[in-house]
Design a protein around this motif. Structure first.
Motif, PDB file in Angstrom:
ATOM      1  N   PRO A 126       0.812  -1.225   0.000  1.00 17.48           N
ATOM      2  CA  PRO A 126       0.000   0.000   0.000  1.00 17.48           C
ATOM      3  C   PRO A 126       0.846   1.277   0.000  1.00 17.48           C
ATOM      4  CG  PRO A 126      -0.607  -1.439   1.854  1.00 17.48           C
ATOM      5  CD  PRO A 126       0.540  -2.076   1.159  1.00 17.48           C
ATOM      6  N   VAL A 127       1.967   1.262   0.718  1.00 11.16           N
ATOM      7  CA  VAL A 127       2.822   2.442   0.795  1.00 11.16           C
ATOM      8  C   VAL A 127       3.502   2.697  -0.554  1.00 11.16           C
ATOM      9  CG1 VAL A 127       4.635   3.575   2.151  1.00 11.16           C
ATOM     10  CG2 VAL A 127       3.289   1.766   3.184  1.00 11.16           C
ATOM     11  N   GLU A 157       1.485   9.136  -6.244  1.00  7.84           N
ATOM     12  CA  GLU A 157       1.898  10.530  -6.006  1.00  7.84           C
ATOM     13  C   GLU A 157       3.138  10.897  -6.836  1.00  7.84           C
ATOM     14  OE1 GLU A 157       0.241  12.668  -3.888  1.00  7.84           O
ATOM     15  OE2 GLU A 157      -1.242  11.057  -3.661  1.00  7.84           O
ATOM     16  N   ASN A 158       3.661   9.924  -7.588  1.00 12.27           N
ATOM     17  CA  ASN A 158       4.879  10.102  -8.389  1.00 12.27           C
ATOM     18  C   ASN A 158       6.086  10.484  -7.519  1.00 12.27           C
ATOM     19  OD1 ASN A 158       5.447   9.469 -11.040  1.00 12.27           O
ATOM     20  ND2 ASN A 158       5.796  11.607 -11.569  1.00 12.27           N
ATOM     21  N   GLU A 159       6.116   9.953  -6.295  1.00 12.74           N
ATOM     22  CA  GLU A 159       7.247  10.147  -5.383  1.00 12.74           C
ATOM     23  C   GLU A 159       8.115   8.894  -5.478  1.00 12.74           C
ATOM     24  OE1 GLU A 159       5.388  10.980  -1.636  1.00 12.74           O
ATOM     25  OE2 GLU A 159       4.636  12.921  -2.346  1.00 12.74           O
ATOM     26  N   LYS A 208      10.133   6.678   4.852  1.00 15.30           N
ATOM     27  CA  LYS A 208       8.716   6.596   5.254  1.00 15.30           C
ATOM     28  C   LYS A 208       8.322   5.253   5.871  1.00 15.30           C
ATOM     29  CE  LYS A 208       7.195   9.626   1.542  1.00 15.30           C
ATOM     30  NZ  LYS A 208       6.506   9.686   0.263  1.00 15.30           N
ATOM     31  N   VAL A 209       9.216   4.265   5.798  1.00 14.36           N
ATOM     32  CA  VAL A 209       8.826   2.922   6.250  1.00 14.36           C
ATOM     33  C   VAL A 209       9.840   2.368   7.256  1.00 14.36           C
ATOM     34  CG1 VAL A 209       7.582   2.369   4.119  1.00 14.36           C
ATOM     35  CG2 VAL A 209       9.995   1.812   4.284  1.00 14.36           C
ATOM     36  N   PRO A 210       9.373   1.441   8.125  1.00  9.78           N
ATOM     37  CA  PRO A 210      10.311   0.819   9.072  1.00  9.78           C
ATOM     38  C   PRO A 210      11.365   0.022   8.296  1.00  9.78           C
ATOM     39  CG  PRO A 210       8.019   0.211   9.569  1.00  9.78           C
ATOM     40  CD  PRO A 210       8.007   0.925   8.263  1.00  9.78           C
ATOM     41  N   HIS A 211      12.618   0.424   8.454  1.00 12.58           N
ATOM     42  CA  HIS A 211      13.684  -0.278   7.737  1.00 12.58           C
ATOM     43  C   HIS A 211      14.898  -0.494   8.641  1.00 12.58           C
ATOM     44  CE1 HIS A 211      14.711   3.979   7.143  1.00 12.58           C
ATOM     45  NE2 HIS A 211      15.952   3.582   6.990  1.00 12.58           N
TER      46      HIS A 211
END
Length: 190
Positions: A138-139, A146-148, A157-160
């Motif tokens: 989903p992310v 959003e073309n990001e 933006k994500v747990p890494h």
């Protein structure tokens, strides 16, 4: 870790290499075959994300990008959308020096809470040699919508999890983007 699917991203424009990057010859065989050789001791479940028929000579599943022209993030989205395993090894097609040992280290140090696990040195992060969770779908879809598309922005933006390695260990992670880089590599190894 449970079974793992390895996806090799072969969808780049190859503008600096001037030919399909994964098929560039290094030590007598295409980059893609060096990568397969490193992956096979870990999993035989290998698929390519590619929009070309040039890889059809290899006996692995090929998948075209679901959303075209979205860079590596688009390739990762296609991989995860088609994967049947929660965790997936994502590799770019331009890393002919990658080793089974480094991939095994990546897998063994992966924390299952992390949705992405990648290598980094003091000077460089390697987002296209990593373990990616299917939970990211989903992310990634939102980022594509959003073309990001910048990988570093996405990572933030994500747990890494980042596995630090010394600069001296960075050589097998080298990605080859141009004929000059390939020539330099051949000189360094001769």
């Amino acid at each position: 870790m449970e079974t793992l699917t390895a996806f090799i991203l072969c969808g780049g424009k190859s503008s600096r290499m001037k030919s399909e990057k994964g098929l560039v010859l290094f030590q007598g065989k295409p980059f893609i075959e060096h990568i397969i050789q490193a992956v096979l001791p870990i999993t035989g479940n290998i698929e390519f994300i590619t929009n070309t028929k040039e890889y059809d000579y290899l006996p692995y599943q090929k998948r075209a990008d679901i959303v075209k022209d979205k860079g590596p993030l688009g390739g990762i989205y296609t991989a995860l959308e088609n994967s049947e395993t929660e965790f997936n090894l994502i590799l770019s097609c331009d890393i002919p020096l990658i080793s089974s040992e480094l991939l095994t280290e990546l897998i063994s140090k992966h924390n299952q809470e992390a949705q992405i696990t990648i290598f980094a040195t003091e000077s460089r992060i390697h987002p296209l040699i990593g373990i990616y969770s299917k939970k990211l779908l989903p992310v990634i879809k939102e980022a594509i919508d959003e073309n990001e598309l910048k990988m570093m922005d996405f990572l933030s933006k994500v747990p890494h999890q980042i596995i630090k390695i010394e600069e001296s260990e960075n050589f097998p992670l080298t990605n080859i983007n141009s004929v000059d880089e390939l020539n330099d590599l051949n000189i360094n190894l001769s």
